[in-house]
Design a protein around this motif. Sequence first.
Motif, mmCIF file in Angstrom:
data_model
loop_
_atom_site.group_PDB
_atom_site.id
_atom_site.type_symbol
_atom_site.label_atom_id
_atom_site.label_comp_id
_atom_site.label_asym_id
_atom_site.label_seq_id
_atom_site.Cartn_x
_atom_site.Cartn_y
_atom_site.Cartn_z
ATOM 1 N N MET A 23 0.831 -1.198 0.000
ATOM 2 C CA MET A 23 0.000 0.000 0.000
ATOM 3 C C MET A 23 0.861 1.241 0.000
ATOM 4 S SD MET A 23 -2.492 1.529 2.924
ATOM 5 C CE MET A 23 -1.126 2.489 3.568
ATOM 6 N N GLU A 24 0.571 2.178 -0.915
ATOM 7 C CA GLU A 24 1.277 3.440 -0.916
ATOM 8 C C GLU A 24 0.588 4.390 0.059
ATOM 9 O OE1 GLU A 24 4.019 3.924 -2.439
ATOM 10 O OE2 GLU A 24 4.014 1.993 -3.453
ATOM 11 N N LEU A 25 1.372 5.259 0.708
ATOM 12 C CA LEU A 25 0.787 6.203 1.644
ATOM 13 C C LEU A 25 -0.134 7.185 0.942
ATOM 14 C CD1 LEU A 25 3.680 6.966 4.129
ATOM 15 C CD2 LEU A 25 1.689 5.499 4.454
ATOM 16 N N SER A 26 0.005 7.344 -0.383
ATOM 17 C CA SER A 26 -0.871 8.240 -1.123
ATOM 18 C C SER A 26 -2.263 7.644 -1.308
ATOM 19 C CB SER A 26 -0.251 8.583 -2.479
ATOM 20 O OG SER A 26 -0.034 7.403 -3.234
ATOM 21 N N ALA A 56 -14.851 -2.618 10.667
ATOM 22 C CA ALA A 56 -15.051 -1.600 11.705
ATOM 23 C C ALA A 56 -13.945 -0.547 11.662
ATOM 24 C CB ALA A 56 -15.109 -2.249 13.084
ATOM 25 N N VAL A 57 -12.697 -1.008 11.458
ATOM 26 C CA VAL A 57 -11.585 -0.061 11.322
ATOM 27 C C VAL A 57 -11.802 0.825 10.101
ATOM 28 C CG1 VAL A 57 -9.112 0.146 10.841
ATOM 29 C CG2 VAL A 57 -9.919 -1.512 12.533
ATOM 30 N N ARG A 71 -5.461 9.342 14.923
ATOM 31 C CA ARG A 71 -4.506 10.431 14.777
ATOM 32 C C ARG A 71 -3.797 10.358 13.432
ATOM 33 N NH1 ARG A 71 -0.284 11.552 19.577
ATOM 34 N NH2 ARG A 71 -2.299 11.911 20.599
ATOM 35 N N GLY A 72 -3.474 9.134 12.997
ATOM 36 C CA GLY A 72 -2.776 8.956 11.722
ATOM 37 C C GLY A 72 -3.477 7.920 10.865
ATOM 38 N N PRO A 73 -4.526 8.285 10.142
ATOM 39 C CA PRO A 73 -5.284 7.304 9.344
ATOM 40 C C PRO A 73 -4.416 6.522 8.356
ATOM 41 C CG PRO A 73 -6.479 9.372 9.488
ATOM 42 C CD PRO A 73 -5.110 9.626 10.066
ATOM 43 N N ALA A 74 -3.471 7.190 7.692
ATOM 44 C CA ALA A 74 -2.618 6.491 6.723
ATOM 45 C C ALA A 74 -1.751 5.452 7.410
ATOM 46 C CB ALA A 74 -1.746 7.495 5.965
ATOM 47 N N GLU A 75 -1.263 5.783 8.603
ATOM 48 C CA GLU A 75 -0.430 4.843 9.357
ATOM 49 C C GLU A 75 -1.268 3.648 9.837
ATOM 50 O OE1 GLU A 75 -0.459 8.065 9.634
ATOM 51 O OE2 GLU A 75 1.586 8.643 9.066
ATOM 52 N N VAL A 76 -2.506 3.915 10.230
ATOM 53 C CA VAL A 76 -3.401 2.823 10.649
ATOM 54 C C VAL A 76 -3.665 1.881 9.479
ATOM 55 C CG1 VAL A 76 -5.755 2.270 11.399
ATOM 56 C CG2 VAL A 76 -4.478 4.099 12.531
ATOM 57 N N ALA A 77 -3.889 2.446 8.302
ATOM 58 C CA ALA A 77 -4.133 1.615 7.123
ATOM 59 C C ALA A 77 -2.905 0.782 6.776
ATOM 60 C CB ALA A 77 -4.526 2.501 5.933
ATOM 61 N N ARG A 78 -1.712 1.369 6.898
ATOM 62 C CA ARG A 78 -0.492 0.612 6.621
ATOM 63 C C ARG A 78 -0.329 -0.535 7.614
ATOM 64 N NH1 ARG A 78 4.481 1.464 4.169
ATOM 65 N NH2 ARG A 78 3.171 2.314 2.516
ATOM 66 N N PHE A 131 -0.432 -6.180 8.923
ATOM 67 C CA PHE A 131 -0.948 -7.116 9.925
ATOM 68 C C PHE A 131 -1.723 -8.240 9.238
ATOM 69 C CE2 PHE A 131 -4.126 -7.378 13.702
ATOM 70 C CZ PHE A 131 -3.434 -8.432 14.270
ATOM 71 N N ALA A 132 -2.677 -7.882 8.402
ATOM 72 C CA ALA A 132 -3.524 -8.888 7.740
ATOM 73 C C ALA A 132 -2.722 -9.781 6.801
ATOM 74 C CB ALA A 132 -4.640 -8.194 6.975
ATOM 75 N N GLU A 133 -1.707 -9.211 6.176
ATOM 76 C CA GLU A 133 -0.919 -10.011 5.233
ATOM 77 C C GLU A 133 -0.234 -11.186 5.913
ATOM 78 O OE1 GLU A 133 1.559 -7.163 3.288
ATOM 79 O OE2 GLU A 133 0.052 -6.715 1.736
ATOM 80 N N ARG A 134 0.076 -11.057 7.185
ATOM 81 C CA ARG A 134 0.694 -12.185 7.899
ATOM 82 C C ARG A 134 -0.289 -13.353 8.032
ATOM 83 N NH1 ARG A 134 5.598 -11.932 9.918
ATOM 84 N NH2 ARG A 134 6.711 -9.965 9.696
#
Length: 232
Positions: free
Chosen positions: A1-4, A44-45, A56-63, A68-71
């Motif tokens: 996932m790109e931060l953009s 939910a997320v 606080r940091g939506p992009a960081e949460v998505a990353r 996490f899920a990829e594991r």
Amino acid sequence: MELSTAPGDAVAVLAARLEAAVLGLPPKDGVGVFGGMYLQVTEAVGRRLGEDGYFRGPAEVARLSTLFAERFLDALAAPLPPACWRPLLALRRHPGILPVQFALSGMNSHIEHDLPLAVVDSCLSLGCAPEALAPDFHRINDLLAAVEDRIREELAPLPQDLDVADPLLHLLGSWSIDAARDAAWVSARMLWDLRARPDAYAAAAAALDRSTGMVSRCLLTPLGEMSRQRPA
């Protein structure tokens, strides 16, 4: 996932991948039970990412959510999955294991092992220390607690006359998502501190994998028949 990438869009893609991984599995398949619960958490997320100010940091949460899920997804496809996932994958169709046990075992494997490693991976990817992710990491606890309560009620409705010594009651009380995430955060901090020492990092990660697998296997102790054979 790109931060953009828009955080909500990234998590929507993630939810679709999780849904595809469990789509069509039999209702009592342990992977499907956990995967369905995990999909609810991810959705939910995603909904909260659309609310201004929740994270606080939506992009960081998505990353973090993606790594996490990829594991979990990688474990499903691996010829030899991590030790923490082997109990669930090996016992996923055992008739004596209750659905709630599959859910708890999957949460234990994913949170206690995959989450600390995903935090480290996210920090390396984002160029930040774990403390930068801490507020949102703990913010997610509220979402997980709500989902866990609902899942327990759906998968393990307990009769009012259940004896305090019943094995199922004992098992349900032996695992807590809050305690698991607290432990995951400690593990993430430890692994982060070891990142410059590859041998020590690998040894710590391997030990975490094995110890998590032991707990996950205990959570899958067959109770289906035992819990129904209570004295009259």
